[in-house]
Scaffold this active site. Structure first.
Site, PDB file in Angstrom:
ATOM      1  N   HIS A 264       0.282   2.495  13.405  1.00 23.85           N
ATOM      2  CA  HIS A 264       0.111   1.057  13.227  1.00 23.85           C
ATOM      3  C   HIS A 264       1.476   0.464  12.890  1.00 23.85           C
ATOM      4  O   HIS A 264       2.334   1.118  12.302  1.00 23.85           O
ATOM      5  CB  HIS A 264      -0.874   0.825  12.072  1.00 23.85           C
TER       6      HIS A 264
ATOM      7  N   ASP B  32      -0.962   7.494   5.894  1.00 28.11           N
ATOM      8  CA  ASP B  32      -1.673   6.228   6.032  1.00 28.11           C
ATOM      9  C   ASP B  32      -3.143   6.549   6.244  1.00 28.11           C
ATOM     10  O   ASP B  32      -3.555   6.989   7.316  1.00 28.11           O
ATOM     11  CB  ASP B  32      -1.095   5.453   7.220  1.00 28.11           C
TER      12      ASP B  32
ATOM     13  N   GLN C 254      -7.627   4.244   8.185  1.00 27.60           N
ATOM     14  CA  GLN C 254      -8.742   4.504   9.092  1.00 27.60           C
ATOM     15  C   GLN C 254      -9.502   5.785   8.753  1.00 27.60           C
ATOM     16  O   GLN C 254     -10.543   6.064   9.336  1.00 27.60           O
ATOM     17  CB  GLN C 254      -8.209   4.593  10.529  1.00 27.60           C
TER      18      GLN C 254
ATOM     19  N   LYS D 158     -11.425  -2.012   4.715  1.00 27.07           N
ATOM     20  CA  LYS D 158     -11.905  -1.071   5.725  1.00 27.07           C
ATOM     21  C   LYS D 158     -12.881  -0.057   5.118  1.00 27.07           C
ATOM     22  O   LYS D 158     -13.578   0.651   5.846  1.00 27.07           O
ATOM     23  CB  LYS D 158     -10.727  -0.355   6.381  1.00 27.07           C
TER      24      LYS D 158
ATOM     25  N   CYS E 212      -2.086  -3.772  16.935  1.00 27.39           N
ATOM     26  CA  CYS E 212      -0.905  -3.530  16.094  1.00 27.39           C
ATOM     27  C   CYS E 212      -0.332  -2.132  16.342  1.00 27.39           C
ATOM     28  O   CYS E 212       0.060  -1.434  15.404  1.00 27.39           O
ATOM     29  CB  CYS E 212      -1.227  -3.719  14.613  1.00 27.39           C
TER      30      CYS E 212
END
Length: 417
Positions: free
Chosen positions: A134, A211, A214, A237, A375
Site C-alpha cells: 500500500h 503492516d 488487512q 478495518k 493505493c
C-alpha cells in the site's frame, strides 16, 4: 442445477452467519431499491452494535479527558481508555501495554516509525519494501530516504501474486537496515510468509515492520511469535471506529526513538531551558487522544473474541472458494492474484470493461465493491492494468451474496457484450 443456485450449506454449519448479521444494523438497509450487499470490507469494515453502544455509553456516562482528572468521570474515562489498550495488548500478545501506542491509523503509525528510525539511516543504506505494498508503506520510507540518502528497494512479486523468495534473498545484504512488509496484500489477499522473512532479517540485525491492516480482520497475529520489531493496524478495518489505529513496537526500540509530535501527554516536564519526555507509551501520544475511538476498538476486539474464530475463518474461506468457482460463469473475467494462501479478497478484471463502470453498475444493483488502483500503483504497473475491481469479504457476508455478485456481473457483462 446451475452454478449460481447450487446449495452449499455444509461449509457454514458451524457459523451462524444470520445471527452475526443481526449484530450489524447497517447491513439490513436497501441501496438503490436493492438489499445492500457490502463487499468493500478491505477498505473499511462495518461496525457491530457492541461497538456503537460502547462509544455511546462512553459519551453518555463517562466522557472526560484522561489521566489527569481529579474526579470520578476522569477516572472512568481513564479506566476505559487504558482498558482498551490492555485489550489490544492481549489481541496482539504483546509483552506490555508500554508497547501499544495509539495512532490515527496504520498510515500515521508507519510515518511515526519511519521518522523515529531516520536517525539510524545514512547514505547508501537500504529499506526493503515490496511491489505489493500500500502507498502508506512506500511513501513514508521514500520521504525518509530522500532526507537521509538511503534507498527504497522493492521485492519483486510473481505473476500469481506472491512475494518472489529469490528476489527477497538476493536483496538482503549488509546495506539493508529496515524491512517493511505487508502481512496481507490489500489488492491480492496474499498472506505473506512474514515469520520466515522476519527471521532472516533478524539474523542480519535488520529492523522489521509489518503492516497488519488487512491481516487483523481475518486472524489474530502474535507479535511475540512473529518476533517483529513493529506491527501496525487500523481500527476501522477491524470492525471498530475510524480515526484510531495501533502501533506495536518493542520497548527498547521505542525508548530509543525520538518523539514524533510534541505537546500534551507526551511531556514529563517543560521549561524554557529543557523539556523531558513522558514514559512509554505516552511519549508518542501528544495531545488529547481519541478516547471514544479507543473504547470502540476495544469493544470491537471483545466482540470478535466472543466468536468462534476457527469457524469464522472457515466461513470466510468458503466465501472465497465459492467466488473462485464462479469466475468461469462470467465471460472475460479473470482474477488478479492467485496465491495459494489468501484471505477473502478478490481483485478482478473483465475484458473490455473499465473497473469504474463495473463498480457503478454493481452499485445500481445494491452491491458495494471497490474499484481503482487501491493505493497500490506499483502493483498495478506490474500487472499492466490501470486498476481492478475488488470484492473483499467479511465473516458477515453470505454465500448467497457471493451468488448475487456473480449474477450481477453476468448482467454487467451482457450489457457490453
Amino acid at each position: 442445477m446451475n452454478d449460481l443456485s447450487m446449495a452449499n450449506t455444509a461449509t457454514r454449519e458451524a457459523f451462524d452467519v444470520q445471527a452475526v448479521r443481526r449484530d450489524f444494523p447497517i447491513l439490513s438497509q436497501q441501496v438503490n431499491g436493492k438489499p445492500l450487499v457490502y463487499l468493500d470490507n478491505g477498505a473499511s469494515a462495518q461496525k457491530p452494535t457492541a461497538v456503537l453502544d460502547a462509544m455511546d455509553r462512553y459519551y453518555r456516562e463517562m466522557h472526560s479527558n484522561v489521566h489527569r482528572g481529579a474526579h470520578t468521570l476522569g477516572d472512568r474515562a481513564t479506566a476505559a481508555f487504558e482498558g482498551a489498550r490492555e485489550t489490544v495488548r492481549n489481541f496482539l500478545n504483546a509483552h506490555s501495554t508500554r508497547e501499544i501506542i495509539w495512532t490515527k491509523g496504520t498510515t500515521e503509525a508507519i510515518n511515526l516509525v519511519a521518522n523515529g528510525l531516520a536517525p539510524r539511516l545514512k547514505a547508501g543504506d537500504e529499506i526493503l519494501v515490496s511491489h505489493m505494498e500500500h502507498h502508506a508503506n512506500i511513501v513514508p520510507w521514500q520521504m525518509i530516504a530522500e532526507r537521509t540518502g538511503a534507498k527504497v528497494v522493492p521485492i519483486q512479486v510473481t505473476p500469481q501474486g506472491e512475494l518472489d523468495p529469490d528476489s527477497f534473498n538476493s536483496l538482503l545484504n549488509d546495506r539493508t537496515r529496515i524491512l517493511a512488509i505487508t502481512h496481507v496484500s490489500n489488492v491480492l489477499g496474499t498472506v505473506n510468509p512474514v515469520a520466515d522473512m522476519v527471521c532472516q532479517a533478524r539474523a542480519r540485525g535488520i529492523i522489521t515492520l509489518l503492516d497488519g491492516a488487512q491481516a487483523v480482520p481475518h486472524f489474530r497475529p502474535d507479535v511475540q511469535a512473529l518476533d517483529c520489531d513493529f506491527y501496525v493496524f487500523s481500527s476501522h478495518k477491524l470492525f471498530g471506529p475510524t480515526g484510531i489505529g495501533v502501533l506495536y513496537g518493542k520497548a527498547a526500540l521505542l525508548e530509543d526513538m525520538p518523539p514524533y509530535q510534541g505537546g500534551g501527554e507526551m511531556i514529563e516536564r517543560v521549561s524554557f531551558e529543557r523539556t523531558t519526555w513522558n514514559v512509554l507509551p505516552y511519549k508518542f501520544e501528544a495531545g488529547t487522544p481519541a478516547i471514544a475511538e479507543a473504547v470502540g476498538l476495544g469493544a470491537a476486539i471483545d466482540y470478535l473474541n466472543r466468536l468462534d474464530r476457527e469457524a469464522m475463518e472457515a466461513a470466510e474461506n468458503a466465501l472465497l472458494e465459492r467466488a473462485h468457482q464462479l469466475v468461469e460463469t462470467v465471460p472475460g473475467m479473470s482474477i488478479i492474484g492467485t496465491a495459494q494462501h489468501k484471505v477473502p479478497v478478490m481483485s478482478f478484471k473483465i475484458e473490455g470493461l473499465h473497473p469504474s463502470d463495473i463498480g457503478t453498475l454493481l452499485d445500481q444493483q445494491g452491491i458495494a465493491i471497490r474499484t481503482g488502483h487501491h493505493c497500490a500503483m506499483p502493483l498495478m504497473d506490474f500487472y499492466g492494468v490501470p486498476g481492478t475491481a475488488r470484492a473483499s469479504f467479511a465473516f458477515y457476508n453470505t454465500l448467497d451474496e457471493v451468488n448475487q455478485l456473480f449474477t450481477a456481473l453476468q448482467k454487467v457483462q451482457r450489457l457490453f457484450a
